[in-house]
Design a protein around this motif. Structure first.
Motif, mmCIF file in Angstrom:
data_model
loop_
_atom_site.group_PDB
_atom_site.id
_atom_site.type_symbol
_atom_site.label_atom_id
_atom_site.label_comp_id
_atom_site.label_asym_id
_atom_site.label_seq_id
_atom_site.Cartn_x
_atom_site.Cartn_y
_atom_site.Cartn_z
ATOM 1 N N ALA C 209 0.837 -1.200 0.000
ATOM 2 C CA ALA C 209 0.000 0.000 0.000
ATOM 3 C C ALA C 209 0.874 1.253 0.000
ATOM 4 O O ALA C 209 0.555 2.256 -0.629
ATOM 5 N N ARG C 210 2.015 1.175 0.694
ATOM 6 C CA ARG C 210 2.909 2.323 0.725
ATOM 7 C C ARG C 210 3.429 2.638 -0.678
ATOM 8 O O ARG C 210 3.556 3.795 -1.054
ATOM 9 N N GLU C 211 3.687 1.585 -1.473
ATOM 10 C CA GLU C 211 4.149 1.843 -2.842
ATOM 11 C C GLU C 211 3.084 2.570 -3.658
ATOM 12 O O GLU C 211 3.391 3.405 -4.485
ATOM 13 N N TRP C 212 1.824 2.217 -3.384
ATOM 14 C CA TRP C 212 0.753 2.936 -4.079
ATOM 15 C C TRP C 212 0.715 4.378 -3.630
ATOM 16 O O TRP C 212 0.597 5.295 -4.425
ATOM 17 N N GLU C 213 0.788 4.584 -2.320
ATOM 18 C CA GLU C 213 0.669 5.945 -1.790
ATOM 19 C C GLU C 213 1.797 6.842 -2.267
ATOM 20 O O GLU C 213 1.593 7.999 -2.574
ATOM 21 N N ARG C 214 3.013 6.298 -2.293
ATOM 22 C CA ARG C 214 4.147 7.149 -2.661
ATOM 23 C C ARG C 214 4.320 7.275 -4.162
ATOM 24 O O ARG C 214 5.226 7.939 -4.628
ATOM 25 N N GLY C 215 3.486 6.575 -4.934
ATOM 26 C CA GLY C 215 3.568 6.700 -6.379
ATOM 27 C C GLY C 215 4.624 5.810 -6.999
ATOM 28 O O GLY C 215 4.837 5.846 -8.208
ATOM 29 N N THR C 216 5.318 5.012 -6.185
ATOM 30 C CA THR C 216 6.358 4.175 -6.772
ATOM 31 C C THR C 216 5.746 3.039 -7.575
ATOM 32 O O THR C 216 6.376 2.520 -8.481
ATOM 33 N N MET C 217 4.512 2.646 -7.237
ATOM 34 C CA MET C 217 3.880 1.564 -7.974
ATOM 35 C C MET C 217 3.633 1.995 -9.412
ATOM 36 O O MET C 217 3.854 1.229 -10.342
ATOM 37 N N GLU C 218 3.197 3.242 -9.574
ATOM 38 C CA GLU C 218 2.936 3.741 -10.918
ATOM 39 C C GLU C 218 4.216 3.712 -11.741
ATOM 40 O O GLU C 218 4.217 3.331 -12.910
ATOM 41 N N SER C 219 5.334 4.089 -11.114
ATOM 42 C CA SER C 219 6.612 4.081 -11.832
ATOM 43 C C SER C 219 7.020 2.652 -12.174
ATOM 44 O O SER C 219 7.584 2.403 -13.230
ATOM 45 N N LEU C 220 6.759 1.729 -11.251
ATOM 46 C CA LEU C 220 7.104 0.330 -11.503
ATOM 47 C C LEU C 220 6.296 -0.219 -12.673
ATOM 48 O O LEU C 220 6.803 -0.983 -13.483
ATOM 49 N N PHE C 221 5.033 0.187 -12.736
ATOM 50 C CA PHE C 221 4.128 -0.372 -13.733
ATOM 51 C C PHE C 221 4.527 -0.025 -15.157
ATOM 52 O O PHE C 221 4.213 -0.755 -16.070
ATOM 53 N N ALA C 279 0.116 -16.662 4.342
ATOM 54 C CA ALA C 279 -0.023 -15.354 4.987
ATOM 55 C C ALA C 279 0.392 -14.242 4.028
ATOM 56 O O ALA C 279 -0.285 -13.210 3.920
ATOM 57 N N LEU C 280 1.500 -14.450 3.304
ATOM 58 C CA LEU C 280 1.938 -13.453 2.333
ATOM 59 C C LEU C 280 0.900 -13.305 1.223
ATOM 60 O O LEU C 280 0.643 -12.202 0.747
ATOM 61 N N GLY C 281 0.313 -14.427 0.847
ATOM 62 C CA GLY C 281 -0.744 -14.375 -0.159
ATOM 63 C C GLY C 281 -1.882 -13.485 0.311
ATOM 64 O O GLY C 281 -2.378 -12.644 -0.435
ATOM 65 N N MET C 282 -2.266 -13.627 1.574
ATOM 66 C CA MET C 282 -3.346 -12.785 2.100
ATOM 67 C C MET C 282 -2.921 -11.330 2.092
ATOM 68 O O MET C 282 -3.691 -10.441 1.727
ATOM 69 N N GLY C 283 -1.681 -11.069 2.525
ATOM 70 C CA GLY C 283 -1.195 -9.692 2.567
ATOM 71 C C GLY C 283 -1.193 -9.075 1.180
ATOM 72 O O GLY C 283 -1.652 -7.942 0.997
ATOM 73 N N LEU C 284 -0.701 -9.822 0.189
ATOM 74 C CA LEU C 284 -0.641 -9.275 -1.171
ATOM 75 C C LEU C 284 -2.045 -9.087 -1.743
ATOM 76 O O LEU C 284 -2.311 -8.115 -2.439
ATOM 77 N N LEU C 285 -2.941 -10.010 -1.405
ATOM 78 C CA LEU C 285 -4.317 -9.881 -1.883
ATOM 79 C C LEU C 285 -4.970 -8.634 -1.296
ATOM 80 O O LEU C 285 -5.615 -7.861 -1.999
ATOM 81 N N ILE C 286 -4.773 -8.433 0.007
ATOM 82 C CA ILE C 286 -5.346 -7.251 0.652
ATOM 83 C C ILE C 286 -4.827 -5.991 -0.029
ATOM 84 O O ILE C 286 -5.570 -5.061 -0.318
ATOM 85 N N ALA C 290 -6.896 -2.911 -1.345
ATOM 86 C CA ALA C 290 -6.831 -1.635 -0.616
ATOM 87 C C ALA C 290 -5.519 -0.960 -0.955
ATOM 88 O O ALA C 290 -4.458 -1.518 -0.717
ATOM 89 N N LYS C 291 -5.619 0.233 -1.536
ATOM 90 C CA LYS C 291 -4.392 0.853 -2.008
ATOM 91 C C LYS C 291 -3.882 1.947 -1.093
ATOM 92 O O LYS C 291 -3.018 2.719 -1.473
ATOM 93 N N ASN C 292 -4.446 2.076 0.096
ATOM 94 C CA ASN C 292 -3.735 2.940 1.035
ATOM 95 C C ASN C 292 -3.499 2.227 2.354
ATOM 96 O O ASN C 292 -4.199 1.287 2.710
ATOM 97 N N GLN C 293 -2.468 2.674 3.026
ATOM 98 C CA GLN C 293 -1.964 1.958 4.190
ATOM 99 C C GLN C 293 -3.022 1.859 5.280
ATOM 100 O O GLN C 293 -3.106 0.865 5.992
ATOM 101 N N PHE C 294 -3.819 2.917 5.404
ATOM 102 C CA PHE C 294 -4.808 2.953 6.479
ATOM 103 C C PHE C 294 -5.833 1.831 6.306
ATOM 104 O O PHE C 294 -6.068 1.030 7.207
#
Lengths: 372, 592, 381
Positions: C209-221, C279-286, C290-294
């Motif tokens: 979610a932090r990558e989404w918030e900071r915009g790094t996900m967009e750069s990765l994509f 557990a990681l699967g659940m975390g990645l699915l969440i 949900a694209k923000n940390q909160f």
């Protein structure tokens, strides 16, 4: 004075609207408490219902059948296997097929007839030690019931005078009666923490905090404005949970309501104080959430919610004196189950008041420090 | 497979592109069927205010979101069906470029090189020109999070250039960057096109950046309002621009509403104390004889003039004829507190640990004056501004606002101040009405006075239709108005504004400043911090800050005069700003 | 492949390696990740290890003797010798009841006037035991212990008095795996599952979610990295971190709290790997939802942490739950892992427990990653 009061009321009104109009914070305030109320109330129980057990009966007499009928007739026990050899026992327990194996030797009935002690052996899975203890108690009571029956039918005097055992306040020892009043405290703490711990952080994130600070409102008014909605929401949700506890889960409420609400009021005060303390220290909502979480977990564990404080080591027992939930749980259980009134609970009230006032003062000091 | 761009063909070809979003206020069209092409080897600017659809377009081009209809071709590939092919040969820098702030500059570069399959053998030779071009050379070991805003943007560009993409999409690379760094960024981009022949597609909300592009595409409310070279836009309005040089002795501020109401006037704007006018035709406005002697002088047209003309033709219903004086203020002379000056700052200092953010700063703002505080990123503007608002206590020196010492600012004294932050800072979850009600009561307005004031405000700012809508859902221009309304309800004597109109479309900006001008004429004093030159032009006097101290102080024309050289006989305010800063030899872009 | 001159390693591997290295550097430099991975488990283990115990010891019990007799004195003495009780004498039943209301004592033992006389009569009970039933669990234990002490005492007494009458049936009990019945021994293994859920699901959901918030996900994509590579780049480092947290917890549990480890470390490691994948699967699915940390943090706490805490059988035995809730526990990976852990720690490598539960965990991981693969696209809508 009147001006100040209007300002505080307007602040509280704004705070309310901000909380309830925002989908995110509305969800945070409503969904987790409800889920927890139901999950905890139904799942958090120490009553055993579905005990799978196996029988290894080498006896052919009538008494073994009579004793075993008492087990299979009990709604709590479920027979899943009959064993004929020693080798079959270990795999059943090891693989968690059964929690209990009852072993009756081939001389069981004969011993009873001869008046010499007949032995029934219970083998229990101790991986869940608490379950094992409770289960052993169940087995014990079935065996003593059987003893009484034998004594009556064969009119022998038992070697022991029976004991008159009674549990007061919760005669059937229902876990739910113990857990659900605790949930009232737990969820009230959760809500009052969330209302305050996130609110200042949210204002900081959205930039409204600066906007607020440049108005003529004083820090005291702002703090009051943040606390008031916490009270209203906290007392409101607590009332709902109390209603659910009594109407849905049939927990008796034996004490007076004034004592309950006095405790609730003081407890929310301390919860809000801690929440404000957290919110004075953090700068984002996420940190606020983490901070609330870090306070909440130890606060619940050390409160006596699920496990008695008396079982903890002395150092940890001293630590629990700082936990407001500890006092409120006493208040709740005293009032719900023991029917206690205000006079019996004043030490708890005093402790809650102290924690509340101290945390509010510390929160105020933190704010002052951060602002300048 | 990566195919080379079609030789001589268009590198971007977009036809009838439509995209709608469904939001809380129903379906919102973001792009309403636009068509354009971009020629290879050019710098094409996508210009439009916030909310025009720039970012949506950029994301569709890079394959990050799907279009509803229409066709898009990037170097012969369709980003909707085959995003990976496009992304392999594309450089894209999103508005919030995702630098990993916990990684150093070099680690960020290595990371992006790996992702783009740049062989590790030739990397040193690849990094060197990029680092020297961006001036990042000395900071390769520094964490990206510790770079200044301008540096981060340059770093983002460097990362998107690593695989030598034939096409580079940049989404608002200059937003929030001070003029010096902005200029440097543009130089980097131009040298890139010169050296590698890359094609650049850049979006921006700053109109003055249009002049730096080869081609311009104006995006307005999801449609294309015009395209062509900056010169072709300027020639459309050749001879339509004038400057008022004599206006019967009245201040330009007071004449603005008079002249803008005259027939044939498309646009009036204050520029460094003078009134700049754009006409529908090639003749200056005709002022009635009775008004006294007015003299106008033709001035060279700007891109913005052409844009305003096109906007004027596209919607006639503008803000024309709207009142510009707050009904509860107009005519009353506002008494700005006790002191002789609205704001007096003497030897102001502020330390953060060992770092001195503001160093021995002194200036004054008179009653009824618009005062601008300018400076590069990290020059200490924001710190000064926050101290003036009483949000941050000074370390040393004295700070008098409205005759009160800010150090012991009694809450009561804040009654004299109106504050508007750069970021929208009202309660997004509350409705327009609830926000106004809250802020008016925070300033002690209650009862009938409150109800009346809110009614007046809603009407004056055109917010009545939005009364019960959550403030966070308002269009940007209306949010700006609401924020201003909330800070004005208690009729403050001093207004503190932080980049109040950045990213706002030009019409909304003009409407905003007309209201401010009206207040100033009633005696309100205004302090603005900005690095947005259009806003600086509205100021009576400017202070340029560098390294926490004062670099220059004076009216816009005085500042311009200070920067006049033989090479630059008529510097713009931005020229002056950059010249003065580089003369002071401030190492740009680094937080001190 | 297309134009990767002189490049021995496939570009996909290079990209994954770069993503993993980046993530690792971020973990090392961000104190909050390390805090969630190592400090939080440490604190939780300390609190649980020391603070949570269901074993009642030295329970204060009021003793009321209407008439002192050698028999009643004898019984009180045997209570004093038991580690479970702390007998407190009270002069009459009323003061004892008051004491119980004040929660000074947890139970009352009342020897009635005719205690000595009626000791042998069957129908009347000369001893009344009242326990405070509010805490049902403690009450049950107190009742059990008291009955036990009573029976032992009376048997001894009868033997001494050559009274030969005996119980028709006696119960002999053997508790396997945990003969001392230390609750810590079953709480600590369960806690490890909770901690790994925290790292695997909560931490992972937050960092994506932090990558989404900071915009790094967009750069990765917009890089040539595929979605699968991006996900693997997250999976590998947090898998390592989770196993690190696991190792810390096991070490603490074994050396600090003396929890026995009867199974092999290999089985423990392999099964933990299965659970961590889920557990990681659940975390990645969440985090794809949900694209923000909160919001991600909220969902992770409500849907992974709380169930792992309450519904996994870690404190509350699944056998005690109503049928519907027991059905729900089947879709909670932590419940399978808690079962495995309690066996591996206390019982040993028992294939009949480990194999079916491991299969369940593997199925969970496969299912979760299949869902993630289906719903995650390199798009930002």
């Amino acid at each position: 004075m009147k001006q100040a009061l209007i300002r505080i009321l307007e602040l509280a009104r704004k705070e309310f609207l901000a909380l309830l109009r925002d989908k995110k914070s509305r969800t945070v305030l409503i969904v987790p408490p409800l889920i927890q109320l139901f999950v905890f109330s139904y799942a958090a129980t120490f009553d055993l219902n579905h005990i799978s057990y196996a029988v290894w009966n080498e006896d052919t007499g009538i008494y073994s059948r009579q004793l075993l009928a008492r087990f299979s007739g009990s709604p709590n026990f479920r027979l899943v296997a009959r064993v004929t050899h020693r080798e079959e026992v270990a795999p059943l327990i090891d693989n968690r097929k059964v929690l209990l194996v009852l072993h009756l030797r081939n001389d069981f009935s004969r011993s009873i007839l001869m008046g010499s002690p007949a032995r029934v052996q219970a083998l229990l899975d101790g991986r869940q030690s608490n379950t094992a203890m409770i289960l052993l108690g169940y087995v014990q009571s079935i065996v003593s019931g059987f003893n009484d029956e034998i004594a009556v039918t064969r009119s022998v005097t038992p070697p022991i005078a029976s004991i008159d055992l009674r549990a007061w306040y919760n005669p059937n020892l229902k876990s739910r009666w113990f857990i659900v009043p605790g949930i009232v405290g737990l969820l009230t703490l959760l809500i009052s923490l969330l209302v305050t711990a996130l609110s200042v952080a949210r204002e900081r994130e959205e930039g409204t905090f600066d906007q607020l600070m440049v108005t003529p409102l004083t820090p005291f008014q702002i703090l009051m404005g943040k606390i008031l909605p916490g009270f209203v929401i906290g007392i409101g949700e607590a009332t709902l949970i109390i209603l659910a506890a009594t109407l849905l889960f049939h927990v008796p409420l034996r004490g007076p309501l004034d004592a309950l609400y006095l405790g609730l009021f003081l407890f929310i005060l301390s919860g809000l104080g801690v929440g404000l303390m957290i919110s004075a220290l953090v700068s984002t909502q996420q940190q606020g959430l983490l901070g609330a979480f870090l306070f909440l977990v130890p606060a619940i564990i050390l409160s006596g919610f699920a496990t008695p404080i008396a079982n903890m080591p002395p150092v940890i027992q001293d630590l629990t004196l700082l936990d407001p939930l500890r006092y409120f749980l006493v208040v709740l259980r005293q009032i719900f189950l023991r029917g206690a009134g205000i006079t019996l609970l004043w030490p708890e009230y005093l402790a809650l008041l102290l924690i509340g006032v101290a945390s509010l003062l510390i929160a105020g000091a933190f704010f002052k420090k951060r602002l300048g | 497979m990566v195919s080379d761009p079609v030789p001589g063909g268009d590198i971007i070809a977009v036809r009838d592109l439509v995209k709608t979003f469904s939001g809380p206020m129903g379906t919102v069209p973001a792009l309403k069927g636009i068509s354009f092409v971009v020629r290879p080897g050019t710098v094409t600017g996508l210009i439009g205010p916030d909310g025009a659809g720039k970012t949506t377009l950029m994301r569709i081009l890079s394959g990050l979101i799907l279009r509803d209809s229409g066709s898009v071709s990037i170097m012969g590939h369709d980003p909707g069906n085959d995003p990976l092919s496009v992304q392999r040969s594309l450089g894209y820098m999103p508005q919030k470029f995702g630098l990993y702030e916990d990684l150093t500059v070099e680690e960020n570069l290595d990371f992006h090189s790996d992702l783009h399959g740049v062989p590790s053998s030739g990397r040193k030779g690849l990094y060197e020109p990029l680092l020297s071009m961006t001036g990042l050379g000395p900071f390769v070991g520094r964490l990206a999070g510790k770079l200044s805003g301008g540096m981060k943007q340059k770093m983002g560009i460097a990362c998107s250039l690593l695989h030598k993409p034939p096409l580079l999409l940049l989404d608002e690379p200059t937003v929030g960057v001070d003029p010096v760094s902005r200029r440097e960024l543009w130089e980097i981009l131009h040298s890139l096109v010169r050296e590698s022949g890359s094609t650049l597609f850049i979006s921006t909300a700053y109109l003055d950046e249009a002049e730096r592009c080869d081609d311009i595409l104006i995006l307005h409310e999801g449609g294309i309002l015009g395209s062509g070279s900056p010169g072709s836009f300027r020639s459309e309005v050749q001879g339509h621009a004038f400057e008022l040089i004599e206006g019967s002795g009245r201040p330009s501020r007071a004449l603005d509403p008079v002249i803008s109401a005259l027939p044939g006037v498309i646009d009036t704007v204050l520029a460094g104390g003078h009134l700049r006018i754009v006409m529908e035709g090639a003749a200056p406005p005709r002022v009635p004889e009775s008004s006294g002697g007015f003299r106008f002088q033709p001035v060279p047209p700007r891109f913005e003039d052409a844009l305003m003309t096109r906007l004027w033709h596209s919607r006639k219903d503008l803000e024309q004829g709207r009142a510009t004086r707050l009904p509860w203020v107009a005519g009353k002379r506002i008494q700005g507190g006790k002191g002789e000056q609205a704001i007096r700052v003497e030897h102001l200092t502020r330390d953060f640990g060992s770092f001195r953010a503001v160093n021995d700063l002194s200036f004054e703002v008179g009653h009824g004056e618009v005062f601008g505080l300018l400076g590069a990123n990290g020059a200490g503007k924001t710190t000064t501004f926050r101290m003036l608002a009483g949000l941050l206590p000074p370390t040393g020196g004295s700070l008098m606002v409205a005759g009160e010492d800010v150090r012991k600012f009694p809450a009561k004294a804040r009654q004299n101040i109106g504050y508007m932050a750069q970021k929208f800072s009202l309660y997004g979850q509350l409705t327009v009405y609830q926000n106004l009600r809250f802020y008016s009561s925070a300033y002690g307005i209650s009862g009938k006075a409150q109800t009346d004031r809110i009614q007046e405000v809603l009407k004056f700012f055109g917010l009545t239709p939005y009364r019960d809508i959550s403030a966070g859902l308002l269009p940007l221009g209306f949010r700006q108005r609401l924020a201003l309304a909330a800070s004005l309800m208690h009729t403050p004597a001093i207004l503190l504004l932080d980049e109040p109109t950045s990213g706002v479309d030009p019409n909304a900006r003009r409407a905003f400043w007309r209201i401010i001008n009206g207040l100033v004429m009633d005696g309100v004093s205004v302090l603005v911090t900005t690095h947005f030159m259009e806003e600086a032009e509205y100021c009576d006097r400017l202070a340029i800050m560098a390294d926490g101290g004062l670099l220059a102080l004076g009216s816009p024309s005085e500042i311009k005069a200070q920067a006049k050289t033989e090479d630059l006989p008529a510097p713009t305010l931005e020229d002056a700003f950059v010249t003065l800063l580089s003369r002071a030899a401030v190492p740009s872009g680094l937080p001190a | 492949m297309n134009g990767f001159r002189g490049w021995g390693i496939p570009p996909s591997v290079v990209r994954i390696r770069a993503l993993v290295r980046k993530e690792t550097l971020q973990i090392i430099r961000d104190p909050s990740s390390l805090a969630i991975a190592f400090l939080l488990p440490f604190v939780l283990l300390l609190i649980f290890g020391y603070g949570v115990s269901l074993d009642a010891r030295h329970v204060p019990v009021a003793i009321v003797q209407d008439i002192r007799s050698p028999d009643s004195e004898g019984f009180a003495a045997s209570l004093r010798n038991s580690p479970w009780f702390l007998p407190v004498p009270y002069s009459d039943i009323h003061s004892a009841v008051e004491a119980m209301k004040r929660q000074d004592v947890s139970g009352i033992l009342w020897f009635r006037e005719d205690f000595g006389r009626e000791l042998h009569s069957f129908r009347d009970s000369p001893v009344h035991i009242v326990v405070d039933g509010v805490d049902d669990n403690t009450a049950r234990l107190v009742m059990g212990y008291l009955t036990n002490v009573w029976q032992v005492w009376i048997s001894h007494r009868n033997e001494r008095g050559r009274d030969l009458s005996v119980f028709p049936v006696t119960l002999g009990a053997r508790i396997w795996f945990n003969p001392d019945n230390r609750s810590r021994d079953f709480l600590v293994p369960g806690l490890i599952a909770v901690i790994m859920t925290l790292i695997g699901a909560l931490l992972t959901a937050l960092v994506v979610a932090r990558e989404w918030e900071r915009g790094t996900m967009e750069s990765l994509f917009v890089t040539p990295a595929t979605m699968g590579e991006i996900l693997l780049g997250k999976f590998i480092p947090y898998f390592g971190l989770g196993m690190g947290g696991m190792a810390l917890s096991v070490t603490m549990g074994h050396f600090l709290f003396d929890v026995p480890l009867r199974g092999s470390l290999l089985v423990l490691g392999v099964t933990s790997g299965f659970f961590l994948s889920a557990a990681l699967g659940m975390g990645l699915l969440i985090s794809t939802v949900a694209k923000n940390q909160f919001v991600a943090g909220q969902i992770a706490i409500v849907f992974t942490f709380l169930p792992a805490f309450i519904l996994s059988g870690f404190i509350f035995d699944i056998h005690s739950m109503p049928t519907v809730i027991r059905g729900i526990t089947h879709i909670i990976p932590a419940s399978y892992f808690v079962t495995i852990l309690q066996s591996v720690f206390l019982a040993g490598n028992i294939p009949g427990v480990i194999i079916p539960n491991s299969i369940a965990l593997i199925l969970f991981s496969v299912f979760l990653f299949a869902v993630i693969h289906r719903i995650s696209r390199k798009r930002i809508e």
